[in-house]
Write a protein that holds these residues in place. Structure first.
Motif, short mmCIF file in Angstrom:
data_model
loop_
_atom_site.label_atom_id
_atom_site.label_comp_id
_atom_site.label_asym_id
_atom_site.label_seq_id
_atom_site.Cartn_x
_atom_site.Cartn_y
_atom_site.Cartn_z
N THR A 1 31.01 -51.56 -13.70
CA THR A 1 32.43 -51.90 -13.69
C THR A 1 32.75 -52.93 -14.77
O THR A 1 33.72 -52.78 -15.52
CB THR A 1 32.85 -52.43 -12.31
N GLN A 2 31.92 -53.96 -14.87
CA GLN A 2 32.17 -55.04 -15.84
C GLN A 2 32.01 -54.57 -17.28
O GLN A 2 32.74 -55.03 -18.16
CB GLN A 2 31.21 -56.21 -15.59
N ASP B 1 26.36 -51.03 -9.68
CA ASP B 1 27.79 -50.73 -9.65
C ASP B 1 28.63 -51.83 -10.28
O ASP B 1 29.57 -51.55 -11.02
CB ASP B 1 28.28 -50.48 -8.21
N GLN B 2 28.29 -53.09 -10.00
CA GLN B 2 29.07 -54.20 -10.55
C GLN B 2 28.93 -54.26 -12.07
O GLN B 2 29.91 -54.46 -12.78
CB GLN B 2 28.63 -55.52 -9.92
N ASN C 1 32.01 -51.27 -18.41
CA ASN C 1 32.47 -49.90 -18.62
C ASN C 1 31.30 -48.96 -18.92
O ASN C 1 31.45 -47.97 -19.63
CB ASN C 1 33.50 -49.83 -19.75
#
Length: 78
Positions: A62-63, A58-59, A65
């Protein structure tokens, strides 16, 4: 006559890239963790890869895209 903003350059992949066509499912490592994804665009020495989303990344999603650029030498076809 100038054609501002209109670039039509064809990218020819390197010898390593010939095995990694668009829509190829691959595995690779990002920050020491194995990830999987699908090639969306070929570049000369690397490819743009859309990362497969999991609960563990997930991280990273997010970082980045959900997209990373990976060198052909660091990918393996699944």
């Amino acid at each position: 006559m100038a054609t501002f903003g209109k670039f039509d350059s064809t990218v020819v992949p390197s010898e390593y890239g010939k095995d990694f066509m668009v829509n190829t499912h691959v595995t690779f490592t990002v920050h020491g963790k194995t990830q999987t994804g699908t090639i969306t665009k070929q570049l000369k020495n690397s490819a743009v890869v859309e990362i497969d989303q999991t609960r563990e990344n997930d991280q990273l999603m997010t970082q980045s895209n959900g997209v990373v650029i990976i060198n052909y030498k660091h990918m393996k076809e699944i």
